[in-house]
Design a protein around this motif. Structure first.
Motif, PDB file in Angstrom:
ATOM      1  N   CYS A   1      57.424   6.930  43.055  1.00 54.12           N
ATOM      2  CA  CYS A   1      57.546   7.416  44.428  1.00 54.12           C
ATOM      3  C   CYS A   1      56.263   8.078  44.913  1.00 54.12           C
ATOM      4  O   CYS A   1      55.669   8.907  44.216  1.00 54.12           O
ATOM      5  N   SER A   2      55.866   7.718  46.107  1.00 57.47           N
ATOM      6  CA  SER A   2      54.800   8.424  46.810  1.00 57.47           C
ATOM      7  C   SER A   2      55.367   9.739  47.338  1.00 57.47           C
ATOM      8  O   SER A   2      56.449   9.762  47.938  1.00 57.47           O
ATOM      9  N   LEU A   3      54.650  10.830  47.095  1.00 58.32           N
ATOM     10  CA  LEU A   3      55.112  12.153  47.516  1.00 58.32           C
ATOM     11  C   LEU A   3      54.196  12.723  48.591  1.00 58.32           C
ATOM     12  O   LEU A   3      52.974  12.742  48.420  1.00 58.32           O
ATOM     13  N   HIS A   4      54.782  13.183  49.680  1.00 58.46           N
ATOM     14  CA  HIS A   4      54.067  13.883  50.749  1.00 58.46           C
ATOM     15  C   HIS A   4      54.502  15.343  50.675  1.00 58.46           C
ATOM     16  O   HIS A   4      55.645  15.683  50.996  1.00 58.46           O
ATOM     17  N   VAL A   5      53.599  16.183  50.183  1.00 65.09           N
ATOM     18  CA  VAL A   5      53.914  17.576  49.861  1.00 65.09           C
ATOM     19  C   VAL A   5      53.433  18.505  50.968  1.00 65.09           C
ATOM     20  O   VAL A   5      52.269  18.426  51.384  1.00 65.09           O
ATOM     21  N   THR A   6      54.310  19.381  51.434  1.00 65.31           N
ATOM     22  CA  THR A   6      53.934  20.434  52.383  1.00 65.31           C
ATOM     23  C   THR A   6      54.000  21.763  51.644  1.00 65.31           C
ATOM     24  O   THR A   6      55.072  22.171  51.177  1.00 65.31           O
ATOM     25  N   ALA A   7      52.851  22.404  51.507  1.00 68.75           N
ATOM     26  CA  ALA A   7      52.765  23.663  50.766  1.00 68.75           C
ATOM     27  C   ALA A   7      53.296  24.826  51.596  1.00 68.75           C
ATOM     28  O   ALA A   7      53.625  24.687  52.781  1.00 68.75           O
ATOM     29  N   ALA A   8      53.363  26.005  50.965  1.00 68.37           N
ATOM     30  CA  ALA A   8      53.905  27.188  51.635  1.00 68.37           C
ATOM     31  C   ALA A   8      53.106  27.562  52.868  1.00 68.37           C
ATOM     32  O   ALA A   8      53.644  28.157  53.813  1.00 68.37           O
ATOM     33  N   ASP A   9      51.796  27.231  52.892  1.00 71.62           N
ATOM     34  CA  ASP A   9      50.958  27.546  54.055  1.00 71.62           C
ATOM     35  C   ASP A   9      50.890  26.386  55.042  1.00 71.62           C
ATOM     36  O   ASP A   9      50.050  26.371  55.933  1.00 71.62           O
TER      37      ASP A   9
ATOM     38  N   GLY B   1      43.718  30.507  45.412  1.00 75.77           N
ATOM     39  CA  GLY B   1      42.761  31.381  46.075  1.00 75.77           C
ATOM     40  C   GLY B   1      42.885  31.383  47.579  1.00 75.77           C
ATOM     41  O   GLY B   1      42.100  32.058  48.276  1.00 75.77           O
ATOM     42  N   VAL B   2      43.862  30.655  48.112  1.00 77.08           N
ATOM     43  CA  VAL B   2      44.067  30.576  49.567  1.00 77.08           C
ATOM     44  C   VAL B   2      45.279  31.426  49.930  1.00 77.08           C
ATOM     45  O   VAL B   2      46.375  31.195  49.398  1.00 77.08           O
ATOM     46  N   PRO B   3      45.132  32.405  50.815  1.00 70.79           N
ATOM     47  CA  PRO B   3      46.266  33.263  51.171  1.00 70.79           C
ATOM     48  C   PRO B   3      47.471  32.449  51.648  1.00 70.79           C
ATOM     49  O   PRO B   3      47.342  31.559  52.485  1.00 70.79           O
ATOM     50  N   GLY B   4      48.631  32.743  51.079  1.00 73.47           N
ATOM     51  CA  GLY B   4      49.865  32.116  51.515  1.00 73.47           C
ATOM     52  C   GLY B   4      50.137  30.743  50.932  1.00 73.47           C
ATOM     53  O   GLY B   4      51.168  30.135  51.254  1.00 73.47           O
ATOM     54  N   ARG B   5      49.261  30.228  50.075  1.00 74.66           N
ATOM     55  CA  ARG B   5      49.440  28.866  49.557  1.00 74.66           C
ATOM     56  C   ARG B   5      50.156  28.821  48.211  1.00 74.66           C
ATOM     57  O   ARG B   5      50.909  27.882  47.942  1.00 74.66           O
ATOM     58  N   ASP B   6      49.943  29.803  47.354  1.00 69.96           N
ATOM     59  CA  ASP B   6      50.504  29.757  46.008  1.00 69.96           C
ATOM     60  C   ASP B   6      52.032  29.840  46.026  1.00 69.96           C
ATOM     61  O   ASP B   6      52.645  30.373  46.953  1.00 69.96           O
ATOM     62  N   GLY B   7      52.625  29.334  44.950  1.00 70.05           N
ATOM     63  CA  GLY B   7      54.069  29.394  44.786  1.00 70.05           C
ATOM     64  C   GLY B   7      54.727  28.059  45.095  1.00 70.05           C
ATOM     65  O   GLY B   7      54.072  27.036  45.246  1.00 70.05           O
ATOM     66  N   TRP B   8      56.054  28.094  45.142  1.00 67.65           N
ATOM     67  CA  TRP B   8      56.812  26.873  45.431  1.00 67.65           C
ATOM     68  C   TRP B   8      56.336  26.239  46.729  1.00 67.65           C
ATOM     69  O   TRP B   8      56.089  26.940  47.711  1.00 67.65           O
ATOM     70  N   VAL B   9      56.220  24.925  46.731  1.00 59.99           N
ATOM     71  CA  VAL B   9      55.860  24.234  47.965  1.00 59.99           C
ATOM     72  C   VAL B   9      57.046  24.304  48.929  1.00 59.99           C
ATOM     73  O   VAL B   9      58.183  24.564  48.536  1.00 59.99           O
ATOM     74  N   ARG B  10      56.760  24.058  50.191  1.00 58.32           N
ATOM     75  CA  ARG B  10      57.802  24.173  51.223  1.00 58.32           C
ATOM     76  C   ARG B  10      58.761  22.976  51.179  1.00 58.32           C
ATOM     77  O   ARG B  10      59.983  23.145  51.260  1.00 58.32           O
ATOM     78  N   SER B  11      58.214  21.780  51.061  1.00 56.41           N
ATOM     79  CA  SER B  11      59.049  20.587  51.034  1.00 56.41           C
ATOM     80  C   SER B  11      58.263  19.420  50.455  1.00 56.41           C
ATOM     81  O   SER B  11      57.025  19.443  50.433  1.00 56.41           O
ATOM     82  N   ILE B  12      58.983  18.410  49.991  1.00 58.80           N
ATOM     83  CA  ILE B  12      58.368  17.178  49.498  1.00 58.80           C
ATOM     84  C   ILE B  12      59.140  15.994  50.066  1.00 58.80           C
ATOM     85  O   ILE B  12      60.358  15.888  49.867  1.00 58.80           O
ATOM     86  N   ARG B  13      58.433  15.119  50.740  1.00 57.57           N
ATOM     87  CA  ARG B  13      59.027  13.870  51.219  1.00 57.57           C
ATOM     88  C   ARG B  13      58.849  12.809  50.139  1.00 57.57           C
ATOM     89  O   ARG B  13      57.725  12.520  49.716  1.00 57.57           O
ATOM     90  N   VAL B  14      59.944  12.231  49.685  1.00 55.84           N
ATOM     91  CA  VAL B  14      59.969  11.262  48.600  1.00 55.84           C
ATOM     92  C   VAL B  14      60.091   9.857  49.184  1.00 55.84           C
ATOM     93  O   VAL B  14      61.042   9.573  49.927  1.00 55.84           O
ATOM     94  N   MET B  15      59.134   8.970  48.819  1.00 58.46           N
ATOM     95  CA  MET B  15      59.117   7.610  49.373  1.00 58.46           C
ATOM     96  C   MET B  15      59.081   6.596  48.226  1.00 58.46           C
ATOM     97  O   MET B  15      58.010   6.214  47.742  1.00 58.46           O
ATOM     98  N   PRO B  16      60.238   6.144  47.747  1.00 55.67           N
ATOM     99  CA  PRO B  16      60.273   5.224  46.604  1.00 55.67           C
ATOM    100  C   PRO B  16      59.648   3.864  46.937  1.00 55.67           C
ATOM    101  O   PRO B  16      59.891   3.294  48.001  1.00 55.67           O
TER     102      PRO B  16
END
Length: 263
Positions: free
Chosen positions: A63-71, A100-115
């Motif tokens: 699956c191709s993943l489109h990841v949106t991080a916390a920031d 090192g980017v404020p607000g980016r670390d931690g669990w990502v916000r969402s991942i779009r899964v494209m099989p």
């Protein structure tokens, strides 16, 4: 270090109808862009071949993943089904560390899964998840020996695509097998799937090393073997190197976590 942890699932956002048309940066660069870790490497000559019949098994499992991080920054990665609603990927795909980017670390916000994505074509549509798992070794300290995680989707799309098995094998067994990797590298046209295979170079207690060509965007790909006509993951691709790339080995503890996440 292997006890697992879970992101707090949020409301699932509606999927966009069309996949991203331009290449996004590799999710590995979010955690390692300023560090000394090489995330995916093509060792010339480039042996990768493009997969175009991505709607067919086994290619649709990847699956191709489109990841949106916390920031809200956007990235790409790869994942693979192990069950109707469970995908395996790298820990740094679901949880960013040391950016090192404020607000980016931690669990990502969402991942779009494209099989089985093939550029702008999505033969199985897509689904967006906010439900992720990883282990304490990665979540708490970003230890590269524990860089793996899972995506739980709110549908059973994996029942349409099928999935891979997974297993825990001895050093000798792995050193005698051929490793296969297929995924979505960012150095190729956006959303195209590429495959390569070679023998295993070395193993240790927690990692597997191989000279299989990969590039940024393939973090989270299955490193798998074909046994009696069936496909089984034995590592999760995560890193590159000057002479070999490497993945997180499916040890007995990793195997048990996969079983728990699949359930």
């Amino acid at each position: 270090m292997g006890g697992y942890v879970r992101a707090t699932p949020m409301a699932v956002q509606a999927d966009e109808g069309v996949p991203p048309s331009t290449s996004l940066p590799d999710i590995g660069a979010a955690s390692f862009g300023a560090g000394d870790v090489t995330v995916e490497t093509v060792h010339l000559p480039d042996d990768r071949v493009q997969i175009t019949n991505t709607a067919a098994y086994p290619w649709r499992v990847h699956c191709s993943l489109h990841v949106t991080a916390a920031d809200n920054s956007e990235w790409i990665g790869t994942g693979w089904f192990i069950g109707p609603h469970t995908l395996i990927t790298a820990g740094h795909v679901v949880c960013i560390k040391h950016s090192g980017v404020p607000g980016r670390d931690g669990w990502v916000r969402s991942i779009r899964v494209m099989p089985g994505r093939n550029g702008a074509t999505l033969p199985y549509g897509s689904v967006t998840s906010t439900n992720f798992w990883s282990v304490k070794g990665w979540f708490e300290s970003g230890d590269q020996n524990y860089d793996y995680g899972a995506i739980i989707i709110p549908t059973e799309l994996g029942s349409n695509t099928g999935w891979f098995g997974f297993g825990n094998w001895s050093d000798a067994e792995l050193l005698s097998t051929v490793g296969n990797i297929s995924g979505y590298p960012g150095d190729k046209p956006a959303g195209t799937q590429w495959y390569a295979a070679r023998g295993i170079s070395s193993v240790n207690a927690l990692k597997v090393h191989y000279d299989i060509d990969t590039a940024g965007g393939q973090s989270g790909s299955a490193v798998y073997r074909v046994l009696n006509g069936n496909r089984y993951g034995f590592a999760v691709h995560a890193y590159g190197g000057a002479t070999t790339n490497s993945g997180t080995r499916i040890t007995r503890q990793v195997y048990d976590n996969f079983v728990a996440w699949k359930a």
